[in-house]
Design a protein around this motif. Structure first.
Motif, PDB file in Angstrom:
ATOM      1  N   GLU A  88       0.828  -1.202   0.000  1.00 30.17           N
ATOM      2  CA  GLU A  88       0.000   0.000   0.000  1.00 30.17           C
ATOM      3  C   GLU A  88       0.866   1.258   0.000  1.00 30.17           C
ATOM      4  O   GLU A  88       1.836   1.353   0.744  1.00 30.17           O
ATOM      5  CB  GLU A  88      -0.928   0.013   1.212  1.00 30.17           C
ATOM      6  N   ASP A  89       0.500   2.205  -0.846  1.00 29.02           N
ATOM      7  CA  ASP A  89       1.141   3.518  -0.839  1.00 29.02           C
ATOM      8  C   ASP A  89       0.427   4.362   0.216  1.00 29.02           C
ATOM      9  O   ASP A  89      -0.671   4.862  -0.009  1.00 29.02           O
ATOM     10  CB  ASP A  89       1.022   4.168  -2.221  1.00 29.02           C
ATOM     11  N   PRO A  93      -3.998   6.950  -1.083  1.00 31.15           N
ATOM     12  CA  PRO A  93      -4.994   5.894  -0.925  1.00 31.15           C
ATOM     13  C   PRO A  93      -5.450   5.320  -2.268  1.00 31.15           C
ATOM     14  O   PRO A  93      -5.625   6.052  -3.237  1.00 31.15           O
ATOM     15  CB  PRO A  93      -6.158   6.605  -0.219  1.00 31.15           C
ATOM     16  N   GLY A  94      -5.619   4.009  -2.289  1.00 35.10           N
ATOM     17  CA  GLY A  94      -6.052   3.346  -3.509  1.00 35.10           C
ATOM     18  C   GLY A  94      -4.924   2.979  -4.449  1.00 35.10           C
ATOM     19  O   GLY A  94      -5.159   2.312  -5.460  1.00 35.10           O
ATOM     20  N   MET A  95      -3.708   3.399  -4.110  1.00 36.10           N
ATOM     21  CA  MET A  95      -2.547   3.119  -4.947  1.00 36.10           C
ATOM     22  C   MET A  95      -1.668   2.082  -4.253  1.00 36.10           C
ATOM     23  O   MET A  95      -1.576   2.037  -3.024  1.00 36.10           O
ATOM     24  CB  MET A  95      -1.737   4.388  -5.214  1.00 36.10           C
ATOM     25  N   PHE A 208       0.568   1.998  -8.850  1.00 35.28           N
ATOM     26  CA  PHE A 208      -0.508   1.411  -9.640  1.00 35.28           C
ATOM     27  C   PHE A 208      -1.813   1.600  -8.865  1.00 35.28           C
ATOM     28  O   PHE A 208      -1.826   1.573  -7.644  1.00 35.28           O
ATOM     29  CB  PHE A 208      -0.275  -0.082  -9.875  1.00 35.28           C
ATOM     30  N   MET A 209      -2.909   1.778  -9.590  1.00 38.65           N
ATOM     31  CA  MET A 209      -4.220   1.940  -8.957  1.00 38.65           C
ATOM     32  C   MET A 209      -4.973   0.615  -8.983  1.00 38.65           C
ATOM     33  O   MET A 209      -5.084  -0.020 -10.032  1.00 38.65           O
ATOM     34  CB  MET A 209      -5.040   3.010  -9.686  1.00 38.65           C
ATOM     35  N   ILE A 210      -5.483   0.195  -7.840  1.00 38.65           N
ATOM     36  CA  ILE A 210      -6.265  -1.037  -7.802  1.00 38.65           C
ATOM     37  C   ILE A 210      -7.592  -0.829  -8.513  1.00 38.65           C
ATOM     38  O   ILE A 210      -8.181   0.256  -8.462  1.00 38.65           O
ATOM     39  CB  ILE A 210      -6.490  -1.526  -6.354  1.00 38.65           C
ATOM     40  N   SER A 211      -8.072  -1.870  -9.181  1.00 41.27           N
ATOM     41  CA  SER A 211      -9.288  -1.743  -9.984  1.00 41.27           C
ATOM     42  C   SER A 211      -9.987  -3.086 -10.083  1.00 41.27           C
ATOM     43  O   SER A 211      -9.337  -4.140 -10.058  1.00 41.27           O
ATOM     44  CB  SER A 211      -8.932  -1.233 -11.389  1.00 41.27           C
ATOM     45  N   MET A 300      -9.611   7.857  -1.625  1.00 40.99           N
ATOM     46  CA  MET A 300      -9.158   8.415  -2.901  1.00 40.99           C
ATOM     47  C   MET A 300     -10.241   9.332  -3.453  1.00 40.99           C
ATOM     48  O   MET A 300     -11.409   8.970  -3.503  1.00 40.99           O
ATOM     49  CB  MET A 300      -8.839   7.314  -3.908  1.00 40.99           C
ATOM     50  N   ASN A 301      -9.841  10.501  -3.880  1.00 43.08           N
ATOM     51  CA  ASN A 301     -10.778  11.512  -4.376  1.00 43.08           C
ATOM     52  C   ASN A 301     -10.729  11.577  -5.897  1.00 43.08           C
ATOM     53  O   ASN A 301      -9.715  11.987  -6.478  1.00 43.08           O
ATOM     54  CB  ASN A 301     -10.431  12.878  -3.771  1.00 43.08           C
TER      55      ASN A 301
END
Length: 344
Positions: A88-89, A93-95, A208-211, A300-301
């Motif tokens: 986790e970054d 958040p979310g990265m 990287f962004m989780i998806s 994450m916004n």
């Protein structure tokens, strides 16, 4: 049925893309051709990219009549992908960082894509490698594709995380956006993807962004046809107001949050006008608060890339539209023309 509901249903029908086979076949002919020549061009790409996933407006079946774009995830299934650790970054958040320490089984990863002391996949190295494959494949195998009725000439452009193929024939132009997606396994939640998306910071080359695009498709599917019409109306309103920073994904995100809050069964039985006004109200609230949370990480916004001027302009335009359209829902009669002016 209220007069306002009738007007919105009529507008939604008028702006719907037919999505018929004639319309879609050439999309898939070009998509399949491009991926095929990329696999012929590069043996490692052929090894790890055996699957593609549709996402965006066409996958959700919410395209407008003038929407000639297709969005495609290129699933990259690296050897031992289930052992890629996601770090986790904490600042974003979310990265995540993709740690290949326990999943590095070949020289392509070790010497080129994760060649650093952390064994993190380098986002830029991955994207540059893919860019070279696109360029060389089109050069070596040709940029002409035959559709059902037309011959298309292909043009290519790389921007950010998107590799765009523009297909042009004498009668039609359309675009396909290819986005790389590294297949990963999230703890306790199964298969996901990691998108090589930029974020600021000293280690920005590795984020990287989780998806989970397939889960998003399922969320929208469970809400029924009226929601799809409401999503089309939001896109038409965006176009009419020229709020180009808003994407279909922002609207889908609103819909998923609303379904989680109110329940899928309730949404399935709501009318087009009810869903549309609820979504527009939530969108106004997001701009007033300056935060639209990402579905897979609420910290994450999704409005974080809007400038202050854009936030002010969009808030004003959207809230003004909501106030007027909401007032129409209480009127016994409202003219079709008065409704239509918000969507054309």
């Amino acid at each position: 049925m209220s007069n306002f509901e009738f007007c919105l249903q009529e507008i939604a029908d008028d702006i719907r893309n037919p999505n018929d086979s004639t319309n879609a076949n050439d999309f898939f002919a070009v998509k399949d051709y491009v991926l095929s020549i990329m696999r012929d061009q590069d043996s490692y790409f052929r090894k790890i990219c055996q699957n593609d996933i549709l996402f965006g407006s066409m996958a959700h079946d919410v395209r407008l009549y003038n929407d000639d774009e297709l969005d495609v995830l290129m699933e990259l299934r690296f050897p031992a992908y289930s052992r890629i650790e996601q770090v986790e970054d904490e600042q974003h958040p979310g990265m995540v960082f993709l740690d290949f320490s326990d999943a590095c089984l070949d020289n392509m990863v070790f010497k080129r894509l994760a060649n650093n002391k952390w064994m993190y996949m380098n986002r830029y190295s991955l994207k540059r490698w893919l860019h070279n494959i696109f360029v060389n494949a089109l050069d070596n195998y040709g940029n002409v594709v035959y559709g059902d009725y037309d011959e298309y000439t292909l043009d290519y452009k790389w921007r950010g995380i998107t590799y765009t193929i523009t297909a042009e024939s004498p009668s039609r132009i359309f675009h396909i956006d290819f986005v790389p997606a590294v297949k990963i396994v999230r703890p306790k939640s199964g298969t996901w993807h990691a998108i090589p998306k930029y974020t600021s910071g000293n280690t920005h080359n590795f984020t990287f962004m989780i998806s989970n695009a397939q889960a998003e498709l399922q969320h929208v599917e469970r809400c029924g046809q009226a929601l799809r019409d409401a999503l089309r109306l939001l896109q038409a309103l965006r176009n009419a107001k020229q709020l180009w920073q808003l994407r279909c994904y922002h609207f889908v995100t609103l819909a998923i949050w609303m379904a989680r809050r109110d329940g899928y069964s309730k949404m399935f039985h709501l009318s087009v006008s009810e869903l549309f006004l609820m979504l527009l109200s939530d969108l106004c609230d997001a701009f007033l608060e300056g935060h639209l949370p990402y579905v897979w990480n609420s910290q994450m916004n999704l409005l974080g890339n809007f400038t202050d001027n854009e936030m002010s302009q969009y808030t004003s335009e959207l809230c003004d539209a909501y106030n007027v359209l909401d007032s129409y829902s209480y009127k016994s009669t409202v003219s079709f023309a008065r409704c239509l002016r918000f969507f054309e």
